[in-house]
Design an enzyme around this catalytic site. Structure first.
Site, mmCIF file in Angstrom:
data_model
loop_
_atom_site.group_PDB
_atom_site.id
_atom_site.type_symbol
_atom_site.label_atom_id
_atom_site.label_comp_id
_atom_site.label_asym_id
_atom_site.label_seq_id
_atom_site.Cartn_x
_atom_site.Cartn_y
_atom_site.Cartn_z
ATOM 1 N N HIS A 119 -111.656 -73.377 -15.845
ATOM 2 C CA HIS A 119 -112.553 -73.233 -14.672
ATOM 3 C C HIS A 119 -113.964 -73.300 -15.140
ATOM 4 O O HIS A 119 -114.894 -73.096 -14.255
ATOM 5 C CB HIS A 119 -112.195 -72.205 -13.706
ATOM 6 C CG HIS A 119 -112.136 -72.234 -12.437
ATOM 7 N ND1 HIS A 119 -113.239 -73.298 -11.994
ATOM 8 C CD2 HIS A 119 -111.834 -71.871 -11.264
ATOM 9 C CE1 HIS A 119 -113.445 -73.252 -10.708
ATOM 10 N NE2 HIS A 119 -112.338 -72.202 -10.219
ATOM 11 N N ASP A 154 -114.300 -77.652 -11.697
ATOM 12 C CA ASP A 154 -114.052 -76.974 -10.642
ATOM 13 C C ASP A 154 -112.894 -77.156 -9.844
ATOM 14 O O ASP A 154 -112.185 -78.471 -10.545
ATOM 15 C CB ASP A 154 -115.443 -77.156 -9.513
ATOM 16 C CG ASP A 154 -116.559 -76.785 -10.185
ATOM 17 O OD1 ASP A 154 -116.632 -75.738 -10.918
ATOM 18 O OD2 ASP A 154 -117.610 -77.486 -9.859
#
Length: 610
Positions: free
Chosen positions: A580, A584
């Site tokens: 992450h 995204d």
């Protein structure tokens, strides 16, 4: 002069190794190229041979200690003239072999006829015009030598082109060397458990039907005085130890220590082995005893681990390797015999007629594992996996997104084309190549999932190729070989490459250079029936895709005429774990959306030739 034993380089990315076991202790005698210790790295477990003959005077790195590549592990001191010969042996081997011949000619007059016969094997072996020389090929960029672990063909036997001729073990891999030509094995120059450099001549193969070279006969027959009938000319025994030819010593020396174990597989050698000189027999027997593990003989870590997994008692096995060494195949054969004997023994005692195959399987599954109640030291590869998995979770911010995909069209195409596909490509058509092809295509459209991040430098690298890692459940643990440039392969190419690397990984024949450099990984947890999982990223990658089991279940689908109906469909869950920090949630969703659309569309007819 003392010889230093150093940690060799066991792969391009390997910088250190852990000593798992010393096969010799301080004060014990060791021969040149005899296994001295066992070393475990992040990629391979291997034996380190002694660089010289002598006495192990000092062990610098103890068991379970880690040393860097090039650091000193032990010191070997020579004994008298042997020590002096051992140190310069690698550099002065040709000169040492050339000088003893005139010396032998001038000492006893009875050795002159033998010396006149001695050059004959050298001429025959060197003369490539009468046969094809089999040389040790390059088995990796950093591999400079290999050890012959087993000859699959003996002198006088015929061999076909591309038929396996011998097995070779290096610091990185264990592999078979095929014969480049068809013919008859005329001479074996490097015996079992002997080490040769890359490019060295291992054997000579003549035309089909040609007689074996005269090399083995004169050099083996001088030793026996009791059996001069087949070879009446060479009678003296003094020359047998003095001749430098490697093959005669290998075939004759083990005979006194092993006895009938060599006579069983090779009847031709039965008349030659009793002729072995007594001098090589003593140190050879000492080697077997000192390396031995009880009555089972010397056993490598891989064989010990395999025996524990298969529930095989090593003390009950008779090794087929050199010196009675227990090989991997011995353990597999014993396990297979026990497996085949178990079903027959149980029905005989209970109900031989009524016992079904399902009942036999149930009985076999009910047997407890031999690992129950045991405490063992972690293997190097298992400790490495544990450390890297924790490091991966600590280094990156990992998140998993799951989608459900209808692969009914792919299932129908697969059922229609799998027979022709296997006939054309030589491998089975599974679901994995479809997932792999769709994945590399999606990576080309979404390079952020095929990238790596460097936080310290503040950069992100979007890779220009798709190097696809395939997680393989190997006997020694989870291993991830890499298919380089997977984006350049079609469905058939991916299927063959996946099958090839998976098979070589399970057989411990994958090279260390094939275990690194991946940019994205596939893990097929569905092969064991799991619906989905949350896989951990293989650093420094930023994504890994978990493939669940393909199962049939009722699903609501839209029919153009009937509207919403319930129909049986082939469904699968795809779980994408991603970093992450750079990927995204929307990026992951777009990647999975592209993948889902490609798989559900099922447009693979062109790849299958339909």
């Amino acid at each position: 002069m003392p010889v230093s034993v150093t940690m060799p380089r066991l792969g391009e990315s390997v910088t250190e190794g852990t000593v798992t076991r010393w096969l010799k202790q301080e004060g014990e005698r060791v021969e040149a190229d005899e296994p001295l210790l066992e070393v475990s790295t992040d990629k391979v477990d291997t034996e380190i041979p002694s660089p010289a003959a002598g006495v192990l005077t000092r062990i610098v790195v103890g068991e379970d200690e880690t040393a860097e590549v090039g650091s000193e592990l032990a010191v070997i001191a020579g004994e008298g003239e042997d020590a002096g010969a051992a140190a310069p042996a690698p550099a002065e081997q040709p000169a040492a072999e050339a000088e003893p011949e005139p010396a032998a000619l001038t000492t006893p007059s009875t050795e002159k006829p033998v010396e006149e016969e001695a050059p004959a094997p050298q001429t025959a072996s060197a003369g490539s015009s009468e046969g094809t020389e089999i040389k040790l090929p390059a088995l990796g960029e950093s591999v400079t030598e290999g050890t012959v672990t087993r000859w699959l063909k003996q002198v006088g036997e015929t061999v076909e082109a591309d038929e396996p001729l011998l097995e070779v073990s290096t610091d990185k891999v264990d592999t078979e060397i095929p014969s480049p030509v068809a013919g008859t094995v005329l001479e074996i120059k490097v015996g079992e458990d002997e080490t040769a450099e890359v490019g060295a001549v291992l054997a000579v193969i003549g035309t089909p039907g040609s007689a074996p070279a005269a090399a083995p006969a004169p050099s083996q027959a001088p030793a026996p005085q009791a059996e001069p009938k087949p070879e009446p000319k060479p009678e003296p025994k003094q020359e047998a130890p003095a001749q430098p030819a490697p093959q005669p010593r290998i075939e004759s020396a083990p005979a006194p220590q092993i006895g009938e174990s060599y006579a069983t597989p090779t009847p031709a050698a039965e008349t030659k082995q009793p002729a072995a000189p007594a001098q090589p027999a003593a140190p050879a027997a000492e080697t077997v005893k000192s390396n031995g593990a009880g009555d089972a003989g010397y056993v490598t870590p891989l064989v010990r681990k395999l025996a524990a997994e298969k529930g095989v008692d090593l003390s009950t096995l008779s090794g087929t390797g050199v010196g009675g060494r227990i090989r991997k195949q011995d353990v597999l054969d014993a396990a297979e015999q026990a497996r085949s004997a178990a079903p027959t023994a149980k029905p005989t005692a209970n109900a031989p007629v009524e016992t079904t195959t399902e009942q036999r399987k149930a009985q076999a599954k009910a047997e407890p594992s031999p690992l129950r109640g045991r405490t063992e030291k972690l293997t190097r590869i298992r400790a490495t996996i544990a450390r890297r998995m924790v490091e991966s979770l600590q280094v990156s911010a990992q998140l998993t997104t799951v989608v459900e995909v209808d692969v009914t069209k792919i299932a129908n195409l697969r059922n229609k084309a799998k027979a022709d596909f296997q006939a054309k490509h030589g491998v089975k058509l599974t679901f994995l190549p479809f997932f792999a092809l769709a994945t590399v295509e999606a990576l080309q459209q979404h390079p952020v999932v095929n990238s790596s991040i460097d936080v310290e430098a503040g950069t992100v690298t979007y890779h220009g190729a798709e190097h696809l890692g395939i997680a393989v459940d190997a006997p020694r643990g989870l291993v991830v070989p890499v298919i380089k440039d997977a984006g350049d392969l079609n469905l058939g190419g991916l299927a063959k490459r996946i099958s090839d690397v998976a098979e070589r990984t399970r057989n411990n024949k994958i090279g260390p250079d094939e275990l690194g450099g991946g940019t994205f990984t596939l893990t097929n947890t569905g092969s064991r029936g799991a619906l989905f999982d949350t896989p951990i990223i293989n650093q420094p990658q930023v994504g890994i895709l978990g493939l669940g089991a393909v199962v049939k279940r009722p699903v609501i689908v839209n029919d153009p005429e009937l509207g919403e109906i319930i129909a049986p469909r082939s469904m699968v869950y795809l779980a994408l774990s991603y970093d992450h920090r750079i990927v995204d949630g929307a990026d992951a969703a777009r990647f999975l959306g592209t993948l889902k659309e490609r798989l559900e569309g099922g447009h693979f007819e062109a790849d299958l030739g339909l």
